[in-house]
Write a protein that holds these residues in place. Structure first.
Motif, PDB file in Angstrom:
ATOM      1  N   MET A   1      75.827  62.946 104.500  1.00 24.05           N
ATOM      2  CA  MET A   1      76.359  64.105 105.178  1.00 24.05           C
ATOM      3  C   MET A   1      77.177  64.913 104.183  1.00 24.05           C
ATOM      4  N   LYS A   5      78.699  71.331 106.580  1.00 26.08           N
ATOM      5  CA  LYS A   5      77.419  71.441 107.274  1.00 26.08           C
ATOM      6  C   LYS A   5      77.545  70.968 108.714  1.00 26.08           C
ATOM      7  N   TYR A   7      75.739  69.160 112.081  1.00 28.41           N
ATOM      8  CA  TYR A   7      74.753  68.148 112.424  1.00 28.41           C
ATOM      9  C   TYR A   7      74.765  67.947 113.932  1.00 28.41           C
ATOM     10  N   LYS A   8      73.601  67.683 114.498  1.00 30.58           N
ATOM     11  CA  LYS A   8      73.524  67.356 115.917  1.00 30.58           C
ATOM     12  C   LYS A   8      74.008  65.922 116.102  1.00 30.58           C
ATOM     13  N   LYS A  10      72.701  63.553 117.675  1.00 34.63           N
ATOM     14  CA  LYS A  10      71.637  62.569 117.460  1.00 34.63           C
ATOM     15  C   LYS A  10      71.429  62.293 115.974  1.00 34.63           C
ATOM     16  N   GLU A  11      71.676  63.284 115.114  1.00 33.26           N
ATOM     17  CA  GLU A  11      71.588  63.067 113.669  1.00 33.26           C
ATOM     18  C   GLU A  11      72.741  62.188 113.192  1.00 33.26           C
ATOM     19  N   LEU A  12      73.938  62.442 113.721  1.00 26.97           N
ATOM     20  CA  LEU A  12      75.093  61.613 113.375  1.00 26.97           C
ATOM     21  C   LEU A  12      74.877  60.183 113.843  1.00 26.97           C
ATOM     22  N   ASP A  13      74.317  60.026 115.033  1.00 29.74           N
ATOM     23  CA  ASP A  13      74.031  58.703 115.585  1.00 29.74           C
ATOM     24  C   ASP A  13      73.094  57.937 114.660  1.00 29.74           C
ATOM     25  N   SER A  14      72.054  58.587 114.211  1.00 31.29           N
ATOM     26  CA  SER A  14      71.092  57.952 113.312  1.00 31.29           C
ATOM     27  C   SER A  14      71.756  57.575 111.989  1.00 31.29           C
ATOM     28  N   PHE A  15      72.584  58.462 111.462  1.00 39.17           N
ATOM     29  CA  PHE A  15      73.273  58.227 110.191  1.00 39.17           C
ATOM     30  C   PHE A  15      74.216  57.031 110.307  1.00 39.17           C
ATOM     31  N   GLU A  36      72.268  66.818 121.651  1.00 43.42           N
ATOM     32  CA  GLU A  36      72.014  68.135 121.049  1.00 43.42           C
ATOM     33  C   GLU A  36      73.295  68.878 120.647  1.00 43.42           C
ATOM     34  N   GLU A  38      76.368  70.071 118.570  1.00 48.23           N
ATOM     35  CA  GLU A  38      76.547  70.129 117.122  1.00 48.23           C
ATOM     36  C   GLU A  38      77.988  69.849 116.728  1.00 48.23           C
TER      37      GLU A  38
END
Length: 71
Positions: A1, A5, A7-8, A10-15, A36, A38
């Motif tokens: 990260m 920037k 991030y959604k 769900k992107e943070l969750d995946s990271f 969803e 941000e």
């Protein structure tokens, strides 16, 4: 990260699920409730100090830490 920037959630969750990090959010425990929504990464640190309840000492934890805010 990257700082600055967006991030959604769900992107943070995946990271977080695949990386050994700490994420601090101004959205408290609701960080992952709206996939969803941000968040903006506002700062990052190489680690943090933690107080041990076992011996009363403070220890530096070398663990990447990110601060995110709702957009």
């Amino acid at each position: 990260m990257e700082v600055g920037k967006n991030y959604k959630a769900k992107e943070l969750d995946s990271f977080v699920s695949t990386t050994d990090v700490v994420v601090l959010s101004n959205n408290e425990s609701q960080l992952f409730t709206e996939p969803e929504r941000e968040y903006k990464v506002v700062d990052a640190f190489e680690g943090f100090f933690e107080h041990s309840s076992n011996d009363g000492e403070k220890y530096f934890r070398n663990k990447k830490t990110y601060i995110v805010e709702k957009v």
